[in-house]
Design a protein around this motif. Structure first.
Motif, short mmCIF file in Angstrom:
data_model
loop_
_atom_site.label_atom_id
_atom_site.label_comp_id
_atom_site.label_asym_id
_atom_site.label_seq_id
_atom_site.Cartn_x
_atom_site.Cartn_y
_atom_site.Cartn_z
N UNK A 227 0.81 -1.22 0.00
CA UNK A 227 0.00 0.00 0.00
C UNK A 227 0.84 1.27 0.00
N UNK A 228 2.09 1.18 0.48
CA UNK A 228 2.92 2.37 0.60
C UNK A 228 4.23 2.32 -0.17
N UNK A 229 4.59 1.16 -0.72
CA UNK A 229 5.91 0.99 -1.32
C UNK A 229 5.80 0.53 -2.77
N UNK A 230 6.73 0.97 -3.63
CA UNK A 230 6.70 0.57 -5.03
C UNK A 230 7.13 -0.88 -5.23
N UNK A 231 6.71 -1.44 -6.35
CA UNK A 231 7.09 -2.80 -6.68
C UNK A 231 6.12 -3.43 -7.64
N UNK A 232 6.03 -4.76 -7.58
CA UNK A 232 5.28 -5.53 -8.56
C UNK A 232 3.96 -6.04 -7.99
N UNK A 233 3.08 -6.44 -8.91
CA UNK A 233 1.83 -7.12 -8.54
C UNK A 233 2.15 -8.60 -8.36
N UNK A 234 2.42 -8.98 -7.12
CA UNK A 234 2.91 -10.32 -6.81
C UNK A 234 1.79 -11.19 -6.26
N UNK A 235 1.73 -12.44 -6.75
CA UNK A 235 0.72 -13.40 -6.27
C UNK A 235 1.35 -14.79 -6.18
N UNK A 236 0.75 -15.64 -5.39
CA UNK A 236 1.04 -17.07 -5.44
C UNK A 236 0.27 -17.67 -6.62
N UNK A 237 0.92 -18.56 -7.35
CA UNK A 237 0.22 -19.24 -8.44
C UNK A 237 -0.54 -20.42 -7.84
N UNK A 238 -1.68 -20.10 -7.29
CA UNK A 238 -2.50 -21.09 -6.60
C UNK A 238 -3.94 -20.59 -6.65
N UNK A 239 -4.73 -21.25 -7.50
CA UNK A 239 -6.12 -20.81 -7.67
C UNK A 239 -6.93 -20.99 -6.40
N UNK A 240 -6.42 -21.76 -5.44
CA UNK A 240 -7.15 -21.94 -4.19
C UNK A 240 -6.70 -21.01 -3.08
N UNK A 241 -5.68 -20.19 -3.35
CA UNK A 241 -5.16 -19.28 -2.32
C UNK A 241 -6.05 -18.04 -2.24
N UNK A 242 -6.53 -17.74 -1.03
CA UNK A 242 -7.49 -16.65 -0.87
C UNK A 242 -6.90 -15.31 -1.30
N UNK A 243 -5.65 -15.02 -0.89
CA UNK A 243 -5.05 -13.74 -1.25
C UNK A 243 -4.87 -13.65 -2.77
#
Length: 331
Positions: free
Chosen positions: A154-170
């Motif tokens: 929310x406050x720092x620059x960087x990438x749109x990072x995700x876990x490659x897991x269709x079942x992961x809530x985040x």
């Protein structure tokens, strides 16, 4: 009217490419593929470097490679190739820390090249890249599972990072947020550009296949994968092309004699006036002297055979049109 949209794998303009380009015309990096790129209605690349002369190499965690290109030639080169959008969610956009990332964002914005996947905050990183391809409106979301230390918040620059897991809530929450923003632009064609997985892997693991299919179920029209440095097979899932990895397009990397990471394709997607994919055409390419070229006969044959072999487990069959492979989608 059919629109033709080019998709490429990694475009790395730093290091030796950067040094060579300082002594030759800016569009030399595109070799004899330049006119083909210019003839497209739209062009999306994964930009595997930052565009800056500022910053210092990232040392907060171990980083063996750092990629940075001088924007004085690199930005005009992207423009002359007709690049419409850059996916920035990858493991090199912060190689020279925050100043170089901010420069990259500013230079692309100044050139009118859309970008997605990285930003000054996570909110910005999740915004889509949008561009016109002929009569079609295209929106691109860009995500990565590489280098979690590069992730924006929310406050720092960087990438749109995700876990490659269709079942992961985040992951589901982040992806649906990005897709929702893209759909708000009311695009005719929605592309998910994913920098995922480790290097030099020729097949996607099952969780990646599940994730890609979940994206299609969520409304994505094209999955544009990259990161492995070698191309992987293509799947047509519910009439949607899933390019698990589009390999490398131009760079200075050492070449593995078996995996041949210097060989690849320009992936050219055709879509009808409602944004439905009708055809995916693969032009064989190879990297030589830090530029991309049409592949010679032996390299083109190798790449065609390799792509057929890698795509066969997905039930994908190609036609041959001259030096190119063609995958058609049913009406």
């Amino acid at each position: 009217m059919v629109a033709r949209i080019g998709l490429t794998g990694d475009v790395m303009l730093g290091r030796v490419v950067d040094r060579r380009q300082r002594r030759r015309p800016v569009d030399a990096v595109w070799g004899d593929v330049h006119d083909r790129l210019r003839d497209l209605d739209g062009l999306l690349i994964n930009l595997e470097c930052c565009l800056s002369t500022r910053g210092r190499p990232w040392r907060r965690t171990r980083r063996p490679f750092h990629f940075r290109a001088d924007p004085d030639w690199a930005v005009p080169a992207l423009s002359r190739a007709g690049v419409d959008a850059c996916a920035l969610a990858n493991n090199h956009v912060l190689d020279y820390e925050e100043p170089a990332l901010r420069d990259t964002l500013d230079h692309l914005d100044g050139a009118g090249i859309a970008r997605a996947g990285a930003g000054r905050t996570l909110d910005e990183a999740l915004d889509p890249a949008t561009f016109d391809a002929g009569d079609l409106d295209v929106a691109v979301v860009s995500l990565t599972d590489n280098t979690p230390e590069f992730a924006a918040d929310e406050d720092s620059p960087g990438t749109a990072w995700v876990e490659i897991d269709a079942g992961d809530d985040r992951s589901r929450r982040i992806v649906r947020e990005a897709l929702g923003r893209a759909r708000a632009a009311d695009p005719d064609l929605l592309v998910a550009s994913l920098h995922w997985g480790p290097n030099m892997r020729t097949t996607p693991p099952e969780p990646f296949r599940e994730f890609a299919r979940w994206l299609v179920d969520e409304g994505v029209d094209v999955v544009h994968g990259h990161s492995a440095h070698v191309f992987q097979g293509i799947e047509a899932y519910d009439g949607t092309p899933i390019c698990y990895d589009t390999g490398d397009f131009v760079d200075d990397y050492a070449v593995d004699p078996g995996l041949r990471n210097d060989r690849g394709f320009l992936f050219e997607l055709s879509a009808d006036d409602e944004g439905r994919p009708t055809e995916l055409r693969l032009l064989p390419t190879e990297i030589d002297d830090c530029r991309v070229q049409r592949a010679g006969p032996e390299a083109a044959r190798w790449s065609r055979e390799r792509m057929r072999e890698l795509s066969e487990p997905f039930g994908t069959e190609f036609e041959r049109d001259g030096e190119e492979l063609v995958l058609s989608f049913g009406a």
